[in-house]
Design a protein around this motif. Sequence first.
Motif, PDB file in Angstrom:
ATOM      1  N   ASP A  54     -92.861 -36.327 -43.142  1.00 41.12           N
ATOM      2  CA  ASP A  54     -93.970 -36.276 -42.177  1.00 41.12           C
ATOM      3  C   ASP A  54     -93.588 -37.158 -40.980  1.00 41.12           C
TER       4      ASP A  54
ATOM      5  N   TYR B  70     -94.221 -39.277 -35.191  1.00 40.20           N
ATOM      6  CA  TYR B  70     -93.938 -40.313 -34.184  1.00 40.20           C
ATOM      7  C   TYR B  70     -92.475 -40.378 -33.757  1.00 40.20           C
TER       8      TYR B  70
ATOM      9  N   THR C 169     -96.209 -32.368 -35.460  1.00 41.48           N
ATOM     10  CA  THR C 169     -97.479 -32.114 -34.786  1.00 41.48           C
ATOM     11  C   THR C 169     -97.396 -32.426 -33.298  1.00 41.48           C
TER      12      THR C 169
ATOM     13  N   SER D 150    -100.033 -33.642 -32.007  1.00 41.47           N
ATOM     14  CA  SER D 150    -101.164 -34.576 -31.862  1.00 41.47           C
ATOM     15  C   SER D 150    -100.781 -35.881 -31.186  1.00 41.47           C
ATOM     16  N   LYS D 151     -99.602 -36.405 -31.503  1.00 46.64           N
ATOM     17  CA  LYS D 151     -99.240 -37.731 -30.974  1.00 46.64           C
ATOM     18  C   LYS D 151     -98.411 -37.631 -29.697  1.00 46.64           C
TER      19      LYS D 151
ATOM     20  N   ARG E  29    -105.210 -29.669 -32.168  1.00 46.00           N
ATOM     21  CA  ARG E  29    -105.014 -29.268 -33.572  1.00 46.00           C
ATOM     22  C   ARG E  29    -103.881 -28.241 -33.682  1.00 46.00           C
TER      23      ARG E  29
HETATM   24  C1  LIG Z   1     -98.330 -40.025 -40.507  1.00 41.37           C
HETATM   25  C2  LIG Z   1     -99.297 -39.006 -40.039  1.00 41.37           C
HETATM   26  N1  LIG Z   1     -99.212 -37.766 -40.509  1.00 41.37           N
HETATM   27  C3  LIG Z   1    -100.061 -36.803 -40.115  1.00 41.37           C
HETATM   28  C4  LIG Z   1    -101.058 -37.061 -39.206  1.00 41.37           C
HETATM   29  C5  LIG Z   1    -102.023 -35.969 -38.850  1.00 41.37           C
HETATM   30  O1  LIG Z   1    -101.687 -35.343 -37.684  1.00 41.37           O
HETATM   31  P1  LIG Z   1    -102.683 -34.278 -37.031  1.00 41.37           P
HETATM   32  O2  LIG Z   1    -103.682 -35.039 -36.230  1.00 41.37           O
HETATM   33  O3  LIG Z   1    -101.801 -33.418 -36.200  1.00 41.37           O
HETATM   34  O4  LIG Z   1    -103.313 -33.510 -38.135  1.00 41.37           O
HETATM   35  C6  LIG Z   1    -101.183 -38.347 -38.683  1.00 41.37           C
HETATM   36  C7  LIG Z   1    -102.258 -38.667 -37.744  1.00 41.37           C
HETATM   37  O5  LIG Z   1    -102.692 -39.795 -37.616  1.00 41.37           O
HETATM   38  C8  LIG Z   1    -100.276 -39.348 -39.102  1.00 41.37           C
HETATM   39  O6  LIG Z   1    -100.329 -40.593 -38.639  1.00 41.37           O
END
Ligand SMILES: Cc1ncc(COP(=O)(O)O)c(C=O)c1O
Length: 355
Positions: free
Chosen positions: A165, A168, A196, A198-199, A206
């Motif tokens: 996962d 970052y 993702t 997301s970051k 999403r």
């Molecule tokens: C380590 C980790 N994995 C997965 C996620 C989830 O990502 P998403 O917001 O794209 O679902 C996060 C979000 O904080 C995260 O820190």
Amino acid sequence: MRSKLFHGNSNSSLGGGDSRESHGKRTHRATDSVLADELLAYLEATPERTTAERLLITSGGMQGLDLAAKLFVDPGDLVIVEAPTYTNGSATLLAYGADILEAPIDDQGLIVEALPDLVHQAGRVPKAIYVIPNFQNPTGTAMSLERRHLLLDLARKWGTIIIDDDPYGMLRFGGDHIPGFRELGGGDSLVFSVRTFSKILAPGLRVGWVDADPAIVAKLIDAKQTMDTCTNVPNQLLAAEFLRRGGLEPHLRRLRSEYQRRMMAMQTSLERHFSEQAAWTNPQGGFFLWLTFGEHVDTSKLFDLGVPNGVAFIPGRAFSVTGRFGNALRLCFASQTPERTELGISRLADTLRSL
Ligand SMILES: Cc1ncc(COP(=O)(O)O)c(C=O)c1O
């Protein structure tokens, strides 16, 4: 923009999760997704380069984790996680009935050398190992190259899935790139990579992706059908257009230098207010750092006092399924300016005094 976004002969260009007919031929939907195409082109110039058959667009990183657990974890299966680890990651594994074994980490990430003994004590090999290799949530540490190699070796020996996962990894602002499991594994079917936007773009979109063995991706497509049919299409198109216009690379450069500035500001504030009372990590990327107090400090109580005092953080216990790390907490340096960070850290120091 129009021609790119609305190319193709039908809505077959919009999806991200199943197989369908196109020009009379059955095609893999991920390959004709606009976003998948743009993403493949973007990743081509990065260490994450991959192929269409390995890629599945997901509804954020959480769906990638959910799919991994749905596919690989049966009730009672042993799954190793880092301690501390991302709360929603372990919560997802628990939801599928995993028997979670916490393994220690240090400033080089998961202490992989400790795993054989832990597995020996458990009396069985793990079905999966959940790791956040870069700028881990919550500690901000990155796993060393040696340990990545060792983890791959152990996974191959045990037939264990590595749930890799890495939200970052593209936010490294210091030190050298460390090849990821995707790179080191050379396409190994044991490596299941969750990514993702997301970051690196916006969490509210999403939108994320999974990179996995093509045979596994085929199963993921079925599993995803029963979750959300496909990832939100307008949001996929937004992300695709951003990539197509070449927006991501300059955006990442800006994020890296700004987050580095913010991280250094937090280090300075911590030095000023906590040099006697706490130890903390010094991340080379990502969002978070981890602060550890003496055993007598309860950060859950500190949180209760801190919020009315105008400062918030996540208490350490949230990152352990066994409630460990009661004297630690996670701070996010990425979200605040240096001025607000100084204000927050000084409030935290006041709150600690009142505790
Ligand atoms: C380590 C980790 N994995 C997965 C996620 C989830 O990502 P998403 O917001 O794209 O679902 C996060 C979000 O904080 C995260 O820190």
